[in-house]
Write an enzyme that holds these catalytic residues in place. Structure first.
Site, PDB file in Angstrom:
ATOM      1  CE  LYS A 156      -4.042   0.213   1.808  1.00  0.00           C
ATOM      2  NZ  LYS A 156      -5.107  -0.481   1.669  1.00  0.00           N
TER       3      LYS A 156
HETATM    4  N1  PPE Z   1      -7.362  -3.027  -3.033  1.00  0.00           N
HETATM    5  C1  PPE Z   1      -7.253  -1.995  -3.330  1.00  0.00           C
HETATM    6  C2  PPE Z   1      -6.506  -1.175  -3.810  1.00  0.00           C
HETATM    7  C3  PPE Z   1      -6.835  -1.240  -1.776  1.00  0.00           C
HETATM    8  O1  PPE Z   1      -6.850  -0.478  -1.584  1.00  0.00           O
HETATM    9  C4  PPE Z   1      -7.554  -1.975  -0.873  1.00  0.00           C
HETATM   10  C5  PPE Z   1      -7.684  -1.251   0.590  1.00  0.00           C
HETATM   11  C6  PPE Z   1      -7.830  -3.363  -0.771  1.00  0.00           C
HETATM   12  C7  PPE Z   1      -7.647  -4.159  -2.369  1.00  0.00           C
HETATM   13  C8  PPE Z   1      -8.905  -4.324   0.086  1.00  0.00           C
HETATM   14  O2  PPE Z   1      -7.974  -4.900   1.128  1.00  0.00           O
HETATM   15  P1  PPE Z   1      -8.400  -5.096   2.604  1.00  0.00           P
HETATM   16  O3  PPE Z   1      -8.655  -3.363   3.045  1.00  0.00           O
HETATM   17  O4  PPE Z   1      -6.901  -5.600   2.679  1.00  0.00           O
HETATM   18  O5  PPE Z   1      -9.105  -5.811   2.747  1.00  0.00           O
HETATM   19  N2  PPE Z   1      -8.299  -0.216   0.376  1.00  0.00           N
HETATM   20  C9  PPE Z   1      -8.762   1.391   1.577  1.00  0.00           C
HETATM   21  C10 PPE Z   1      -8.887   2.449   1.209  1.00  0.00           C
HETATM   22  C11 PPE Z   1      -7.959   2.948   0.983  1.00  0.00           C
HETATM   23  C12 PPE Z   1      -9.006   4.474   1.033  1.00  0.00           C
HETATM   24  O6  PPE Z   1      -8.108   5.222   1.377  1.00  0.00           O
HETATM   25  O7  PPE Z   1      -9.509   4.791  -0.281  1.00  0.00           O
HETATM   26  C13 PPE Z   1      -9.218   0.475   3.000  1.00  0.00           C
HETATM   27  O8  PPE Z   1     -10.454  -0.089   2.231  1.00  0.00           O
HETATM   28  O9  PPE Z   1      -9.114   0.658   4.059  1.00  0.00           O
END
Ligand code: PPE
Length: 309
Positions: A156
């Protein structure tokens, strides 16, 4: 995004004073890494969902970005997250740790030192509370998701999100809720801030993890789907496979588990939340609220004894 305190390099700093300098290299070049974590209200008090996994990915993101010498251990960060929730007296919140770089401008990472902040605030589901029931409308983006030799999608990294912002903004300006991004080969990768799944004939399909962020909610969804007895297949998915799916849903920390009702003006399935999406979503909600079989494994109850301010 208001709160009373933000944790900055070991201290709880009043919200208004948690500022960084204009010449901070991360602001200019996007070299920094972040996480998104949620804390949920349960009958045993606030509980953080998969905190260790999130902090592991946070430090892995720094490792991938080549940022050395993070001045805090994972254990110290666990404590800091508990502290920031306690200090702000939240029962439910979103938590945003960020490593940003300080030092002179210029593109040499070794000239910089990492600094680390953790903010928390109360945040409704990212695509709206109603999205959880009603579902969302997606557009396949004309922007391509990163080739892993351009920007590494397992991390990230702050700068990765310029690509997400381009894709998301054009979709919302066109009246959609979110956007599906294709990988450099043209297969379905992920949304601008969520992972994506499809369901066909009762089988749950997910794009392979090579070119996507390994979402922690994605992992939770696959585990819960397996617990519920669904067959799971991780394989390349084309955009037309999305169009003819029985169900499509997306998931992420901020968004949670969200049905998709339409993609590129094609209705998906019945155009309503499908039965498999519903079952997985309910299981996810039960888990994060402390009432699921995996709650003990995945929830980290906020420690009342942690010194708050
Ligand atoms: N893909 C991307 C590109 C991504 O940014 C996230 C989280 C996910 C998949 C899902 O990952 P997880 O949260 O570990 O299940 N995106 C973050 C949002 C970022 C934002 O501020 O906008 C989040 O969900 O926290």
């Amino acid at each position: 995004m208001k709160s009373k305190y933000i944790w900055m390099d070991g201290d709880l700093v009043p919200f208004e004073q948690a500022t960084v300098h204009f010449l901070t290299p991360t602001l200019h070049y996007g070299t920094g890494v972040f996480e998104g974590i949620r804390c949920y209200h349960t009958s045993k008090g606030p509980a953080i969902f998969r905190l260790n996994e999130h902090l592991k990915r946070f430090l892995d993101s720094a490792h991938i970005a080549g940022i050395p010498d993070i001045p805090f251990t994972r254990r110290q960060l666990v404590h800091a997250v508990h502290q920031v929730i306690r200090a702000n007296q939240f029962t439910e919140c979103y938590i945003r740790p960020l490593i940003y770089m300080t030092g002179p401008l210029g593109l040499n990472l070794d000239a910089w030192q990492p600094a680390l902040g953790i903010a928390a605030w109360e945040w409704d589901p990212f695509l709206g509370r109603e999205s959880l029931e009603k579902g969302v409308r997606l557009m396949v983006s004309s922007f391509t998701r990163h080739h892993p030799n351009v920007m590494m999608t397992k991390a990230k990294i702050v700068g990765n999100y310029a690509n997400s912002t381009l894709a998301k903004t054009i979709a919302t300006r066109a009246g959609f809720d979110e956007t599906v991004m294709l990988d450099p080969q043209g297969f379905v990768a992920e949304c601008s801030g969520e992972n994506l799944f499809l369901v066909r004939d009762g089988v749950v399909y997910a794009p392979p993890r090579a070119t996507v962020l390994e979402g922690i909610t994605r992992d939770a969804v696959l585990t819960l789907a397996d617990d519920l007895g669904y067959e799971i297949v991780e394989e390349l998915i084309s955009r037309d496979q999305l169009y003819i799916a029985d169900e499509v849903f997306l998931c992420g920390t901020a968004a949670e588990v969200v049905p998709v009702r339409e993609i590129d003006f094609r209705v998906i399935g019945t155009g309503r939340k499908g039965p498999v999406t519903h079952a997985i979503q309910q299981s996810f909600i039960q888990t994060v609220c402390g009432d699921g079989p995996r709650s003990n494994e995945w929830l980290d109850y906020v420690d009342e004894t942690v010194y708050a301010v």
